[in-house]
Design a protein around this motif. Structure first.
Motif, mmCIF file in Angstrom:
data_model
loop_
_atom_site.group_PDB
_atom_site.id
_atom_site.type_symbol
_atom_site.label_atom_id
_atom_site.label_comp_id
_atom_site.label_asym_id
_atom_site.label_seq_id
_atom_site.Cartn_x
_atom_site.Cartn_y
_atom_site.Cartn_z
ATOM 1 N N THR A 1 -20.731 -7.689 -87.380
ATOM 2 C CA THR A 1 -21.100 -6.293 -87.461
ATOM 3 C C THR A 1 -22.218 -6.004 -86.477
ATOM 4 O OG1 THR A 1 -20.738 -6.537 -89.844
ATOM 5 C CG2 THR A 1 -21.715 -4.484 -89.117
ATOM 6 N N GLN A 2 -22.275 -4.771 -86.041
ATOM 7 C CA GLN A 2 -23.385 -4.349 -85.189
ATOM 8 C C GLN A 2 -24.637 -4.254 -86.049
ATOM 9 O OE1 GLN A 2 -22.673 -0.673 -83.170
ATOM 10 N NE2 GLN A 2 -24.332 -0.957 -81.724
ATOM 11 N N TRP A 3 -25.658 -5.070 -85.713
ATOM 12 C CA TRP A 3 -26.767 -5.237 -86.651
ATOM 13 C C TRP A 3 -27.896 -4.237 -86.518
ATOM 14 C CZ3 TRP A 3 -28.225 -7.220 -91.066
ATOM 15 C CH2 TRP A 3 -27.375 -8.116 -91.689
ATOM 16 N N ASP A 4 -27.830 -3.310 -85.557
ATOM 17 C CA ASP A 4 -28.883 -2.292 -85.583
ATOM 18 C C ASP A 4 -28.543 -1.207 -86.589
ATOM 19 O OD1 ASP A 4 -26.872 -0.949 -84.297
ATOM 20 O OD2 ASP A 4 -27.922 -0.703 -82.404
ATOM 21 N N PHE A 5 -27.290 -1.261 -87.130
ATOM 22 C CA PHE A 5 -26.840 -0.348 -88.180
ATOM 23 C C PHE A 5 -27.123 1.108 -87.824
ATOM 24 C CE2 PHE A 5 -25.136 -3.528 -90.461
ATOM 25 C CZ PHE A 5 -25.967 -4.348 -91.203
ATOM 26 N N ALA A 6 -26.714 1.467 -86.605
ATOM 27 C CA ALA A 6 -26.738 2.877 -86.224
ATOM 28 C C ALA A 6 -25.687 3.608 -87.051
ATOM 29 C CB ALA A 6 -26.450 3.017 -84.735
ATOM 30 N N ASP A 7 -25.661 4.939 -86.925
ATOM 31 C CA ASP A 7 -24.716 5.719 -87.724
ATOM 32 C C ASP A 7 -23.267 5.339 -87.409
ATOM 33 O OD1 ASP A 7 -26.772 6.997 -89.000
ATOM 34 O OD2 ASP A 7 -26.817 8.681 -87.604
ATOM 35 N N ASN A 8 -23.004 4.963 -86.159
ATOM 36 C CA ASN A 8 -21.649 4.575 -85.783
ATOM 37 C C ASN A 8 -21.490 3.060 -85.969
ATOM 38 O OD1 ASN A 8 -23.494 4.152 -83.710
ATOM 39 N ND2 ASN A 8 -21.937 4.231 -82.113
ATOM 40 N N HIS A 9 -21.339 2.630 -87.227
ATOM 41 C CA HIS A 9 -21.219 1.201 -87.528
ATOM 42 C C HIS A 9 -19.990 0.628 -86.833
ATOM 43 C CE1 HIS A 9 -24.190 2.203 -90.475
ATOM 44 N NE2 HIS A 9 -23.356 2.924 -91.196
ATOM 45 N N LEU A 10 -20.166 -0.535 -86.195
ATOM 46 C CA LEU A 10 -19.069 -1.184 -85.487
ATOM 47 C C LEU A 10 -18.874 -2.602 -86.002
ATOM 48 C CD1 LEU A 10 -19.651 -0.159 -81.753
ATOM 49 C CD2 LEU A 10 -17.821 0.638 -83.258
ATOM 50 N N GLN A 11 -17.613 -3.062 -85.969
ATOM 51 C CA GLN A 11 -17.264 -4.444 -86.256
ATOM 52 C C GLN A 11 -16.663 -5.059 -85.003
ATOM 53 O OE1 GLN A 11 -14.379 -3.932 -89.365
ATOM 54 N NE2 GLN A 11 -15.910 -3.862 -90.996
ATOM 55 N N PHE A 12 -16.711 -6.401 -84.918
ATOM 56 C CA PHE A 12 -16.097 -7.046 -83.757
ATOM 57 C C PHE A 12 -15.303 -8.266 -84.176
ATOM 58 C CE2 PHE A 12 -20.141 -9.296 -84.117
ATOM 59 C CZ PHE A 12 -19.806 -10.621 -83.847
ATOM 60 N N ILE A 13 -14.308 -8.603 -83.361
ATOM 61 C CA ILE A 13 -13.468 -9.777 -83.545
ATOM 62 C C ILE A 13 -13.384 -10.483 -82.193
ATOM 63 C CG2 ILE A 13 -11.159 -10.633 -84.122
ATOM 64 C CD1 ILE A 13 -10.795 -8.122 -85.853
ATOM 65 N N ALA A 14 -13.830 -11.730 -82.151
ATOM 66 C CA ALA A 14 -13.878 -12.467 -80.884
ATOM 67 C C ALA A 14 -13.282 -13.849 -81.076
ATOM 68 C CB ALA A 14 -15.319 -12.576 -80.380
ATOM 69 N N PRO A 15 -11.993 -14.037 -80.784
ATOM 70 C CA PRO A 15 -11.392 -15.368 -80.899
ATOM 71 C C PRO A 15 -11.824 -16.270 -79.748
ATOM 72 C CG PRO A 15 -9.790 -13.821 -80.021
ATOM 73 C CD PRO A 15 -11.019 -13.025 -80.354
ATOM 74 N N ARG A 16 -12.034 -17.537 -80.066
ATOM 75 C CA ARG A 16 -12.367 -18.494 -79.014
ATOM 76 C C ARG A 16 -11.116 -18.802 -78.196
ATOM 77 N NH1 ARG A 16 -15.270 -23.025 -81.379
ATOM 78 N NH2 ARG A 16 -17.176 -22.042 -80.646
ATOM 79 N N MET A 17 -11.236 -18.622 -76.872
ATOM 80 C CA MET A 17 -10.163 -18.937 -75.938
ATOM 81 C C MET A 17 -10.716 -19.867 -74.867
ATOM 82 S SD MET A 17 -8.395 -15.188 -75.406
ATOM 83 C CE MET A 17 -9.532 -13.928 -75.996
ATOM 84 N N PRO A 18 -9.889 -20.735 -74.312
ATOM 85 C CA PRO A 18 -10.395 -21.671 -73.294
ATOM 86 C C PRO A 18 -10.874 -20.941 -72.036
ATOM 87 C CG PRO A 18 -8.224 -22.318 -74.090
ATOM 88 C CD PRO A 18 -8.478 -20.946 -74.599
ATOM 89 N N LEU A 19 -12.010 -21.388 -71.532
ATOM 90 C CA LEU A 19 -12.503 -20.910 -70.235
ATOM 91 C C LEU A 19 -12.194 -21.906 -69.125
ATOM 92 C CD1 LEU A 19 -16.008 -19.442 -71.197
ATOM 93 C CD2 LEU A 19 -13.781 -18.311 -71.176
ATOM 94 N N ALA A 20 -11.758 -23.109 -69.510
ATOM 95 C CA ALA A 20 -11.440 -24.149 -68.531
ATOM 96 C C ALA A 20 -10.325 -25.014 -69.100
ATOM 97 C CB ALA A 20 -12.671 -25.007 -68.228
ATOM 98 N N GLU A 21 -9.574 -25.647 -68.215
ATOM 99 C CA GLU A 21 -8.519 -26.551 -68.641
ATOM 100 C C GLU A 21 -9.108 -27.921 -68.993
ATOM 101 O OE1 GLU A 21 -5.211 -26.004 -69.069
ATOM 102 O OE2 GLU A 21 -5.717 -23.886 -68.750
ATOM 103 N N PRO A 22 -8.573 -28.571 -70.020
ATOM 104 C CA PRO A 22 -9.062 -29.918 -70.366
ATOM 105 C C PRO A 22 -8.816 -30.909 -69.225
ATOM 106 C CG PRO A 22 -7.713 -29.008 -72.126
ATOM 107 C CD PRO A 22 -7.546 -28.104 -70.949
ATOM 108 N N MET A 23 -9.744 -31.843 -69.068
ATOM 109 C CA MET A 23 -9.607 -32.882 -68.060
ATOM 110 C C MET A 23 -9.402 -34.236 -68.746
ATOM 111 S SD MET A 23 -12.477 -31.734 -65.273
ATOM 112 C CE MET A 23 -13.800 -31.881 -66.452
ATOM 113 N N PHE A 24 -9.046 -35.215 -67.941
ATOM 114 C CA PHE A 24 -8.812 -36.573 -68.427
ATOM 115 C C PHE A 24 -7.745 -36.525 -69.537
ATOM 116 C CE2 PHE A 24 -13.065 -36.420 -66.578
ATOM 117 C CZ PHE A 24 -12.940 -37.390 -65.601
#
Length: 747
Positions: A491-514
Motif C-alpha cells: 500500500t502507499q504508506w503516506d495514506f493520501a486521499d487517493n489510496h493506492l495498492q501495488f503488485i510487483a512480481p519478481r521477474m529475472p533481470l539476468a539469465e542464470p549462468m553456469f
C-alpha cells in the motif's frame, strides 16, 4: 604513497581480473581459452529491464536493471514504485556483486570428505538429484515423515518447504525468521489483537514515534526508513529505548538508556501511570478493550520508582515518556519491532507493547498502527494434506501444545533435542534451503552434532555459507536477480486521499549462468524421484507466478508492460473492523499456564567480571548473507566491539585495539576484531554487529573477517510461551594479547 599489496590480495585481484577479461573469438580459437561467462556479449547499447524485486534483505524493494549486452551492470529503484521509489540502499546496489561473485556456487557438488571438513567433487545434476531423491526417500520410508527436518529461509524456500510440510508431512520445520527473529512478536499480537502486526505503523502521520530496541538507520529497510524520516520531518517526537546510542537514539527527543532485559518493567510502569492518572483513551478502551480491570490490578505494583530501580533509569524519565505519549494519543506510533528474540521473556514484552498501543487508542488511526490493505494475489503451491499431529514435537501425550504460542513450524530446540536423543523419534534427514543455521541459531556445537548424526544432509544456496560445509550434496541456486518467485504487494504508506495498492512480481533481470537452477525445478525433480510426481502443482517458477497473478486478474506480460509494477485504487486503511478487540487480559493464555496480563520476568544479570553480549545490524550488511560481497566488505570489513569508554580506560583499552572474546562457558572467538570505545553504551553490555567471522574458506572475502558473535551464544534460553530463542543472554570478557580481561563492573 606506499602501495601495500600482499600475495593473497594480488592473487585475488588477478583472479577477478581474469574473470572479467574480454577475449575475442580469434584468440580463443588459437589458444583454447574460452571467454569468461561473466563477460557481456552483444552490442553495448544500454537496456533497461523491469520486474526486479530485491532480496539483499527481506524488505524487497522494487528494482530495474541496466543491461549492456547480456550483462547486468547496474541496479536502481523502480521509478514506478510507490513503495521504495527510485531509492535503494547500499546492499541493493551491491546486488550486482552478488550476481557476479566468483565465489558463488556454480555446479552440483558432492562431499567425498567429512561433514564440516568437506572435500567437494563436481557431479552432474542427474547424479545430484538421483542421490537427493534416493536418500530422502530412504529416510522417509524407514522413519516416516517425522524422520525429516528442514531449515528454510527466503522466498525461494517456500515452495520446497510446502512440499516437505504439506506433501511429505513433516512438522519438523524451523524458520529463522520466526524462531530467531519475529515469531514472538507475531504470536503475542495475535493473542492481543487477533492479528500479526507486521511493521504497520503510520509514522508519516505520527505525533510521537516510540522505538523499543529498534535501530532505524542501521537496518536500512528503505520504504520503512522513508516513512520514519517523513514522520520526523513532519514534526513527530522520537522516543528511543535502547542500552546503546544507536542511529535512532542520535535523532531522539528522549533516549531511555535502559538496562538490558528490563523493557517490560518499563512498559508496565507507563501503563500503570496512564491508568492511575486517567490519561489513557477511555472511549477507545470502553468500546474495543477487554480486561482493563485485570490489567490494572495486575500491574499496580509497577510504580515509576519501582520501574526506575529495576531499569536503572530516572523515574522522571519514565513519567516524561508516559506524559508525551498521553498528550499526543491516539496519533502515536508504538512500533512492534521485528527482531524481538532477546532475553527469553519476550512474549510478555510484545504483549505489553500491544496493550500500551490499545490504552492509547492508537489502532486504526492516523499516526498509529494501521494495517495497509494490500491487494490479493494467489498462493499456488503444494496441496495441503491433513497429516495430523501424531508426530508433532510441540504436542504432548495429552495433545496439548508444549509451547502454546509457538510461531508456524516447530521450535528449533525441540527438533534438535529429538535429533540428538532419538526421542520421541529419530530425525535422520535434513534439508537446509537458504538458511545458515550455524550462524543463526544459538549453540553452534549443538547444531553441528545434529548434522553429524544425520543419514543425509542436503543444502541449497547461492553462496558457500558456513552450514554448506556440513552438506552431503550441495546444490547451486539461482539468485533473486535470475528467477521468478515472490510477488511483493503493498500500500502507499503516506495514506493520501487517493489510496493506492501495488503488485510487483519478481521477474529475472539476468539469465542464470553456469549450472544454477531454481527452487521449482529442484523440488519437482526430487519429488519425482520420491514418488510424488502426481502431486506436482506447477511445472516451472514462471507458471507458479502466472497462476498467482491470475487471482488479481493480471499476467506477467501485462505487469511487464506496466513497468514491472501494477498499481490500482486501494481501500481506506483507517476503517475499523467490526470485530476488532484488544485483550488486555487473555484468559486463554492464563488457562495455558502463563500470565494472562503482560508480566515482567527478570533476566539473569552478568556474572562478576563479565558483561552482556548484545548484537544488531549495520547499514551495509544483512547479517552473514552479504559478508562476501566485495563492495559491502570494503565499506565495513569487520565488526568493532562497542565498550563503554570509562570501562575501557580502566581496562587499558583504546580505540582500534585488537581483541578476541571468551564467554561464560569458556568458548573463545576463533578470530579477532577491534575495539570501539564510546560513552554511547551502558557499562553492563558490549555490542557488535551480527554475521561476521565466517569459517568457510570458499568465501575468499568474508572468511575470518571480524568475530562471529553467534559462536559465543552457547547458553541457550527459550521463551516459555513460544519456544523461540532468547539471543542476548550470554556474557563475555575481552581477550587482549592472550590475556583475559575482567570487566571492572557490571553496574
Amino acid at each position: 604513497m606506499a602501495f601495500n599489496l600482499t600475495r593473497r590480495k594480488f592473487l585475488q585481484s588477478a583472479s577477478l581480473a581474469a574473470v572479467a577479461l574480454p577475449l575475442s573469438e580469434a584468440i580463443a580459437s588459437e589458444t583454447s581459452i574460452q571467454r569468461s561467462p561473466l563477460e557481456s556479449t552483444g552490442s553495448f547499447g544500454d537496456e533497461t529491464v523491469v520486474g526486479g524485486v530485491c532480496e539483499m534483505c527481506f524488505w524487497r524493494c522494487q528494482l530495474v536493471g541496466k543491461k549492456r549486452g547480456d550483462r547486468l551492470i547496474k541496479l536502481e529503484g523502480n521509478p514506478k514504485s510507490i513503495d521504495n521509489g527510485t531509492s535503494i540502499c547500499a546492499r541493493g546496489n551491491a546486488g550486482i556483486k552478488l550476481l557476479y561473485d566468483p565465489d558463488r556456487l556454480k555446479y552440483p557438488l558432492k562431499n567425498v570428505g567429512e561433514r564440516g571438513n568437506p572435500k567437494w567433487k563436481r557431479i552432474s545434476w542427474q547424479e545430484a538429484l538421483d542421490e537427493c531423491g534416493t536418500k530422502l526417500k530412504q529416510v522417509h520410508e524407514k522413519y516416516g515423515a517425522q524422520g525429516l527436518c528442514m531449515f528454510p529461509h527466503g522466498s525461494s524456500a517456500k515452495y520446497p518447504m510446502h512440499f516437505m510440510e504439506r506433501t511429505l508431512g513433516t512438522h519438523n520445520v524451523s524458520e529463522a525468521s520466526f524462531y530467531q527473529c519475529r515469531g514472538i512478536r507475531d504470536t503475542a499480537y495475535l493473542a492481543t489483537i487477533g492479528k500479526a502486526p507486521g511493521e504497520n505503523v503510520d509514522m508519516p502521520n505520527a505525533k510521537v514515534i516510540m522505538l523499543l530496541g529498534g535501530h532505524f538507520g542501521e537496518n536500512v529497510h528503505v520504504s520503512h526508513i522513508k516513512r520514519y524520516i517523513k514522520g520526523l520531518e513532519n514534526g513527530a517526537k522520537l522516543i528511543v529505548v535502547d542500552p546503546r546510542f544507536s542511529a535512532s537514539a542520535a535523532k531522539s527527543d528522549v533516549w531511555v538508556r535502559i538496562k538490558p532485559g528490563t523493557d517490560t518493567a518499563f512498559l508496565l510502569a507507563i501503563m500503570n501511570y496512564l491508568i492511575i492518572n486517567k490519561k489513557y483513551d477511555e472511549e477507545f478502551v470502553d468500546e474495543y478493550g477487554d480486561g482493563l480491570e485485570e490489567l490494572q490490578a495486575g500491574i499496580k505494583q509497577w510504580t515509576l520508582e519501582k520501574a526506575a530501580a529495576e531499569c536503572d533509569i530516572p523515574a522522571a524519565q519514565i513519567k516524561e515518556v508516559a506524559e508525551l505519549l498521553a498528550a499526543n494519543s491516539p496519533n502515536v506510533s508504538i512500533h512492534p519491532g521485528r527482531h524481538v528474540s532477546w532475553y527469553g521473556n519476550d512474549f510478555q514484552r510484545q504483549r505489553a507493547l500491544a496493550c500500551l498501543t490499545g490504552l492509547l487508542g492508537a489502532f486504526y488511526v492516523k499516526g498509529g498502527w494501521v494495517p495497509g490493505k494490500g491487494p490479493k494475489v494467489g498462493a499456488i503451491s503444494w496441496a495441503k494434506h491433513d497429516h495430523g499431529d501424531e508426530h508433532n514435537l510441540n504436542m504432548n501425550e495429552d495433545e496439548e501444545r508444549l509451547y502454546p504460542y509457538a510461531p508456524p513450524g516447530t521450535p528449533t530446540e525441540l527438533i534438535r533435542d529429538a535429533a540428538l536423543t532419538g526421542k520421541p523419534y529419530p530425525i535422520k534427514g535434513c534439508v537446509i534451503w537458504g538458511q545458515n543455521p550455524i550462524q543463526t541459531i544459538p549453540g553452534q556445537d549443538k547444531m553441528k552434532e545434529v548434522l553429524k548424526q544425520m543419514d543425509f544432509v542436503m543444502c541449497v544456496d547461492v553462496m558457500p555459507t558456513d552450514v554448506t560445509m556440513w552438506a552431503d550434496i550441495l546444490l547451486p541456486e539461482v539468485s533473486y536477480l535470475e528467477r521468478y518467485d515472490y510477488i511483493k504487494t503493498g500500500t502507499q504508506w503516506d495514506f493520501a486521499d487517493n489510496h493506492l495498492q501495488f503488485i510487483a512480481p519478481r521477474m529475472p533481470l539476468a539469465e542464470p549462468m553456469f549450472e544454477r537452477k531454481d527452487q521449482v525445478y529442484i523440488t519437482n525433480e526430487i519429488a519425482r524421484r520420491m514418488g510424488f510426481e502426481k502431486e506436482i502443482p506447477v511445472s516451472s517458477a514462471m507458471e507458479m507466478v502466472e497462476k498467482n497473478l491470475e487471482v488479481a486478474g493480471l499476467t506477467l506480460d501485462q505487469v511487464r508492460k506496466e513497468g514491472g509494477i501494477h498499481t490500482r485504487p486501494g481501500k481506506d486503511p483507517y476503517a475499523m473492523p467490526e470485530d476488532f478487540e484488544v485483550l488486555f487480559y487473555n484468559e486463554d493464555i492464563e488457562d495455558a499456564g502463563f500470565p494472562g496480563i503482560p508480566t515482567y520476568k527478570p533476566t539473569e544479570p552478568p556474572p562478576a567480571g563479565y558483561t552482556r553480549l548484545l548484537y544488531g545490524r549495520v547499514p551495509v550488511h544483512t547479517f552473514n548473507r552479504t559478508q562476501n560481497n566485495v563492495w559491502l566488505n570494503r565499506a565495513m570489513p569487520e565488526n568493532p566491539v562497542w565498550i563503554n569508554d570509562e570501562l575501557a580506560a580502566k581496562m587499558g583499552l583504546s580505540d582500534g585495539d585488537t581483541v578476541g572474546l571468551v564467554n561464560q562457558d569458556g568458548f573463545s572467538s576463533r578470530t579477532t576484531t577491534t575495539v570501539k570505545t564510546t560513552p554511547g553504551i551502558r557499562k553492563d553490555a558490549i555490542y557488535m554487529a551480527h554475521g561476521y567471522g565466517s569459517a568457510n574458506p570458499l568465501l575468499t572475502v568474508g572468511a575470518d573477517a571480524g568475530v562471529d558473535d553467534q559462536s559465543l551464544i552457547t547458553k541457550i534460553t527459550v521463551d516459555e510461551e513460544t519456544g523461540a530463542h532468547g539471543m542476548r543472554t550470554n556474557f563475555v570478557k575481552l581477550v587482549k594479547d592472550g590475556k583475559v580481561l575482567d570487566i571492572p563492573t557490571s553496574a
